[in-house]
Design a protein around this motif. Structure first.
Motif, PDB file in Angstrom:
ATOM      1  N   VAL A   9       0.705  -1.040  -0.039  1.00 54.10           N
ATOM      2  CA  VAL A   9       0.076  -0.005   0.071  1.00 54.10           C
ATOM      3  C   VAL A   9       0.538   1.402   0.487  1.00 54.10           C
ATOM      4  O   VAL A   9       1.971   1.365   1.213  1.00 54.10           O
ATOM      5  CB  VAL A   9      -0.229   0.664   1.403  1.00 54.10           C
ATOM      6  N   LEU A  10       0.738   2.097  -1.200  1.00 53.04           N
ATOM      7  CA  LEU A  10       1.692   3.020  -1.024  1.00 53.04           C
ATOM      8  C   LEU A  10       0.858   4.491  -0.443  1.00 53.04           C
ATOM      9  O   LEU A  10      -0.346   4.502  -0.762  1.00 53.04           O
ATOM     10  CB  LEU A  10       1.971   3.671  -2.593  1.00 53.04           C
ATOM     11  N   ALA A  11       1.402   4.898   0.276  1.00 56.92           N
ATOM     12  CA  ALA A  11       1.084   6.056   1.618  1.00 56.92           C
ATOM     13  C   ALA A  11       1.975   6.627   2.083  1.00 56.92           C
ATOM     14  O   ALA A  11       2.096   7.500   3.260  1.00 56.92           O
ATOM     15  CB  ALA A  11       0.071   4.760   2.742  1.00 56.92           C
ATOM     16  N   HIS A  83       9.594   3.563  -7.040  1.00 58.24           N
ATOM     17  CA  HIS A  83      10.859   3.550  -5.766  1.00 58.24           C
ATOM     18  C   HIS A  83       9.809   3.980  -4.760  1.00 58.24           C
ATOM     19  O   HIS A  83      10.494   2.952  -4.052  1.00 58.24           O
ATOM     20  CB  HIS A  83      10.504   5.789  -5.544  1.00 58.24           C
ATOM     21  N   ALA A  84       8.459   3.959  -4.286  1.00 61.39           N
ATOM     22  CA  ALA A  84       7.705   3.158  -3.492  1.00 61.39           C
ATOM     23  C   ALA A  84       7.625   2.001  -3.089  1.00 61.39           C
ATOM     24  O   ALA A  84       8.677   1.162  -2.280  1.00 61.39           O
ATOM     25  CB  ALA A  84       6.526   4.123  -3.452  1.00 61.39           C
ATOM     26  N   VAL A  85       7.769   1.417  -4.401  1.00 63.07           N
ATOM     27  CA  VAL A  85       7.407  -0.105  -3.989  1.00 63.07           C
ATOM     28  C   VAL A  85       8.453  -1.035  -4.161  1.00 63.07           C
ATOM     29  O   VAL A  85       8.377  -1.670  -3.606  1.00 63.07           O
ATOM     30  CB  VAL A  85       6.799  -0.539  -5.854  1.00 63.07           C
ATOM     31  N   GLY A 103      -3.418   4.234  -0.393  1.00 65.51           N
ATOM     32  CA  GLY A 103      -3.537   4.633   0.717  1.00 65.51           C
ATOM     33  C   GLY A 103      -4.824   5.523   0.415  1.00 65.51           C
ATOM     34  O   GLY A 103      -5.291   6.115   1.755  1.00 65.51           O
ATOM     35  N   ASP A 104      -4.086   6.356  -0.358  1.00 61.77           N
ATOM     36  CA  ASP A 104      -4.953   7.421  -0.792  1.00 61.77           C
ATOM     37  C   ASP A 104      -6.616   7.155  -1.474  1.00 61.77           C
ATOM     38  O   ASP A 104      -7.831   8.408  -1.961  1.00 61.77           O
ATOM     39  CB  ASP A 104      -4.472   9.006  -0.828  1.00 61.77           C
ATOM     40  N   VAL A 105      -6.395   5.551  -1.853  1.00 63.11           N
ATOM     41  CA  VAL A 105      -7.638   6.014  -2.408  1.00 63.11           C
ATOM     42  C   VAL A 105      -8.829   4.366  -1.879  1.00 63.11           C
ATOM     43  O   VAL A 105      -8.269   2.810  -2.006  1.00 63.11           O
ATOM     44  CB  VAL A 105      -7.755   5.345  -4.017  1.00 63.11           C
ATOM     45  N   ARG A 150       1.567   0.030 -23.717  1.00 60.58           N
ATOM     46  CA  ARG A 150       2.604   1.071 -22.588  1.00 60.58           C
ATOM     47  C   ARG A 150       1.695   1.815 -21.439  1.00 60.58           C
ATOM     48  O   ARG A 150       0.725   1.988 -22.169  1.00 60.58           O
ATOM     49  CB  ARG A 150       3.850   1.551 -23.256  1.00 60.58           C
ATOM     50  N   ILE A 151       1.766   2.783 -20.907  1.00 58.11           N
ATOM     51  CA  ILE A 151       1.650   3.827 -20.038  1.00 58.11           C
ATOM     52  C   ILE A 151       1.934   4.514 -20.623  1.00 58.11           C
ATOM     53  O   ILE A 151       3.636   4.398 -20.060  1.00 58.11           O
ATOM     54  CB  ILE A 151       1.038   3.470 -18.633  1.00 58.11           C
ATOM     55  N   VAL A 152       1.431   6.355 -20.610  1.00 58.72           N
ATOM     56  CA  VAL A 152       2.385   7.402 -20.741  1.00 58.72           C
ATOM     57  C   VAL A 152       1.461   8.059 -19.791  1.00 58.72           C
ATOM     58  O   VAL A 152       0.712   8.506 -19.491  1.00 58.72           O
ATOM     59  CB  VAL A 152       2.627   8.051 -21.850  1.00 58.72           C
TER      60      VAL A 152
HETATM   61  C1  UD1 Z   1       0.027   7.877 -10.666  1.00 56.94           C
HETATM   62  C2  UD1 Z   1      -0.222   7.496 -11.787  1.00 56.94           C
HETATM   63  C3  UD1 Z   1      -0.493   7.695 -12.610  1.00 56.94           C
HETATM   64  C4  UD1 Z   1      -1.960   7.389 -12.345  1.00 56.94           C
HETATM   65  C5  UD1 Z   1      -2.369   7.513 -11.449  1.00 56.94           C
HETATM   66  C6  UD1 Z   1      -3.995   7.235 -10.286  1.00 56.94           C
HETATM   67  C7  UD1 Z   1       2.670   6.855 -11.394  1.00 56.94           C
HETATM   68  C8  UD1 Z   1       3.834   7.427 -11.838  1.00 56.94           C
HETATM   69  N1  UD1 Z   1       1.719   7.850 -12.322  1.00 56.94           N
HETATM   70  O1  UD1 Z   1      -0.003   9.220 -10.990  1.00 56.94           O
HETATM   71  O2  UD1 Z   1      -0.412   7.153 -14.139  1.00 56.94           O
HETATM   72  O3  UD1 Z   1      -3.115   7.880 -13.748  1.00 56.94           O
HETATM   73  O4  UD1 Z   1      -1.291   7.683 -10.093  1.00 56.94           O
HETATM   74  O5  UD1 Z   1      -4.157   8.579  -9.606  1.00 56.94           O
HETATM   75  O6  UD1 Z   1       2.480   5.393 -11.335  1.00 56.94           O
HETATM   76  N2  UD1 Z   1       3.857   7.875  -3.691  1.00 56.94           N
HETATM   77  C9  UD1 Z   1       4.302   7.244  -2.877  1.00 56.94           C
HETATM   78  N3  UD1 Z   1       5.361   7.394  -3.102  1.00 56.94           N
HETATM   79  C10 UD1 Z   1       5.743   8.158  -4.004  1.00 56.94           C
HETATM   80  C11 UD1 Z   1       5.252   8.431  -4.867  1.00 56.94           C
HETATM   81  C12 UD1 Z   1       4.195   8.457  -4.908  1.00 56.94           C
HETATM   82  O7  UD1 Z   1       3.801   6.840  -1.809  1.00 56.94           O
HETATM   83  O8  UD1 Z   1       7.416   8.397  -3.785  1.00 56.94           O
HETATM   84  C13 UD1 Z   1       1.809   7.959  -2.929  1.00 56.94           C
HETATM   85  C14 UD1 Z   1       0.950   8.415  -3.256  1.00 56.94           C
HETATM   86  O9  UD1 Z   1       1.310   9.549  -1.513  1.00 56.94           O
HETATM   87  C15 UD1 Z   1       0.050   8.657  -3.345  1.00 56.94           C
HETATM   88  C16 UD1 Z   1       0.472   7.360  -4.365  1.00 56.94           C
HETATM   89  O10 UD1 Z   1       1.314   6.845  -4.343  1.00 56.94           O
HETATM   90  O11 UD1 Z   1      -1.589   7.871  -2.544  1.00 56.94           O
HETATM   91  C17 UD1 Z   1       0.261   7.987  -6.360  1.00 56.94           C
HETATM   92  O12 UD1 Z   1       0.873   9.070  -6.415  1.00 56.94           O
HETATM   93  P1  UD1 Z   1       1.110   9.707  -6.870  1.00 56.94           P
HETATM   94  O13 UD1 Z   1       2.657  11.149  -7.171  1.00 56.94           O
HETATM   95  O14 UD1 Z   1      -0.209  11.136  -6.708  1.00 56.94           O
HETATM   96  O15 UD1 Z   1       0.819   8.998  -8.393  1.00 56.94           O
HETATM   97  P2  UD1 Z   1       0.499  10.672  -9.864  1.00 56.94           P
HETATM   98  O16 UD1 Z   1       0.857  11.683 -10.713  1.00 56.94           O
HETATM   99  O17 UD1 Z   1      -1.494  11.067  -9.212  1.00 56.94           O
END
Ligand code: UD1
Ligand code: CA
Length: 455
Positions: A9-11, A83-85, A103-105, A150-152
């Motif tokens: 869970v990314l948070a 990087h988070a994963v 964590g925010d969804v 791919r995803i862009v």
């Molecule tokens: C990400 C996706 C995008 C998708 C979108 C959906 C990537 C590169 N992009 O973009 O394709 O459409 O989510 O909402 O993945 N987080 C961490 N550590 C980090 C960065 C992010 O824990 O270093 C967490 C953030 O808290 C957040 C989530 O990951 O909950 C998404 O991160 P965010 O930077 O908002 O990604 P988006 O730019 O929205």
């Protein structure tokens, strides 16, 4: 046997737009931190390990979710979702599959996630996508002949790519060994200088691992919270879903848009709830219970046939059958009311047991009291339970009658069938069956004159 599931869970994000000192994932939806909803979903999926990647707010996140079933991993600096994963990978076993959640969804349904997990267990990459009318800001799903290639990211996308309406929700599942290999190959050569988790899609295609997409049943399942406005919006959606489930179960709601359940609400048959009620923690309402407008019930069970009138607050209490409470009653922790008890307006009851058929109808305070059956408490009765240092109990036995405006200075006992005259200040036990009063004898002073103002 399907390979085991681990969930990351990314948070770690800050959530700047929340404009708050609290880490974003700790803001509450339906009374529970956003992250708590995601963790519940993760457990419901049967994950053998749930690994939370935290960062902003330091130890606040692990402290708020003290749960021995969670693994916490610190991402000290946020360099992107990939990087988070990466931070969690050392905790994950190679023979399983990994599902990535956020964590925010908070509102993704278990049924929406299962096919992604199944795809990963079948050796594919499961990706949750959604078609949006306004896809701005999201990563776009690029397909070739229908197959995902791919995803862009929005910021890196061309004008043609930005026209794509199918977007990445971020939620995906993959065999852990593959995930580890792909993540190791991630670079940060992009507009944001971040390690994008989304880059693993193209790697998977190169590896010959098929990308299988699924879509949620409802768009709100994949909505994230970035601001207080979005938080409020998701709260309403979630409450709407709870209200609909209650209606489907036969509960009458005066207005499904004016109900708040922050916990679990169990209702029997023919329960009716008026507008603006709040239910917190675990609340059980028995058959035919009626709750009036503007009531707040927290960790309460109410037995069948009881009617609660408007503006009543009940906290940590057990309410018996066929009772009548309110309007404007306040029932505090540790209270147990037997069946057919009436509690009226401006009555406060704390840490007390009230026996069957007893009535406390007006303007009273009953604290630390054991009350028998068929007791009548007159208006304005106060149990003086606190001497400034310690609390003491009051005992009022069956069928006692307590006159209005009486003070019971605890510890004190009113015997069975005793009567207390109005205005009594009881400092010693009242014997059973007798009339006890402490009033001065009434007298009239003839020819008494009121004082007059001196010239
Ligand atoms: C990400 C996706 C995008 C998708 C979108 C959906 C990537 C590169 N992009 O973009 O394709 O459409 O989510 O909402 O993945 N987080 C961490 N550590 C980090 C960065 C992010 O824990 O270093 C967490 C953030 O808290 C957040 C989530 O990951 O909950 C998404 O991160 P965010 O930077 O908002 O990604 P988006 O730019 O929205
Ligand atoms: Ca985002």
């Amino acid at each position: 046997m399907a390979s085991t599931l681990e969930i990351v869970v990314l948070a770690a994000g800050k959530g700047t737009r929340m404009r708050s000192d609290l880490p974003k994932v700790l803001h509450r939806l339906a009374g529970k931190p956003l992250l708590g909803h995601v963790v519940d979903t993760a457990h419901a999926l049967g994950a053998v390990q749930v690994c939370v990647v935290y960062g902003f707010g330091g130890e606040a996140v692990p402290q708020a979710l003290a749960d021995e079933r969670l693994t916490f991993v610190l991402q000290a600096e946020q360099h992107g979702t990939g990087h988070a994963v990466m931070q969690a990978l050392p905790k994950l076993a190679d023979d399983g599959v990994t599902l990535v959640l956020y964590g925010d969804v908070p509102l993704t349904r278990v049924a929406t996630l299962r096919p992604l997990v199944a795809a990963a267990q079948a050796g594919r990459l499961g990706l949750l996508t959604v078609d949006l009318v306004h896809p701005d800001g999201y990563g776009r799903i690029v397909r070739d002949n229908g197959r995902v290639v791919r995803i862009v990211e929005h910021k890196d996308a061309s004008a043609t790519e930005r026209a794509i309406q199918e977007v990445n929700t971020g939620i995906l599942a993959a065999p852990t060994a593959s995930l580890r290999r792909w993540i190791a190959g991630l670079g940060n050569d992009n507009i944001q200088g971040e390690y994008y988790l989304t880059d693993i899609i193209a790697m998977s295609v190169l590896d010959g691992v098929e990308v299988e997409t699924h879509q949620p049943a409802h768009e709100w399942e994949v909505l994230g919270v970035n601001s207080k406005a979005q938080l409020a919006e998701l709260e309403r959606i979630h409450q709407g879903e709870i209200a609909r489930a209650l209606l489907d179960a036969g509960v009458t709601l005066a207005d499904p848009a004016r109900l708040d359940v922050r916990g679990r609400l169990d209702c029997g048959r023919d329960v009716a709830i008026d507008v603006n009620c709040v239910f917190e923690g675990d609340v059980k309402l028995g058959d035919r219970v009626q709750v009036g407008a503007n009531c707040v019930l927290r960790n309460v069970s109410v037995a069948a046939g009881t009617k609660i009138d408007a503006f009543t607050l009940i906290d940590d209490a057990e309410i018996g059958e066929a009772g009548r409470l309110g309007p404007f009653s306040r029932i505090r922790p540790g209270t147990r009311l037997a069946r057919d008890v009436h509690v009226g307006n401006f009555v406060e009851i704390k840490n007390s047991q009230v026996g069957e058929g007893s009535k406390i109808n007006h303007l009273s305070y009953v604290g630390d009291t054991t009350m028998g059956r068929k007791v009548n408490i007159g208006a304005g009765t106060i149990t003086c339970n606190y001497d400034g240092a310690n609390k003491h109990r009051t005992v009022i036995e069956d069928e006692a009658f307590v006159g209005s405006d009486t003070q019971l200075v605890a510890p004190v006992t009113v015997g069975r069938g005793a009567t207390l005259g109005a205005g009594t200040t009881l400092t010693r036990d009242a014997p059973p069956g007798e009339l006890t009063l402490s009033r001065a004898k009434q007298m009239t002073i003839r020819d008494w004159k009121r004082p007059t103002k001196k010239a």
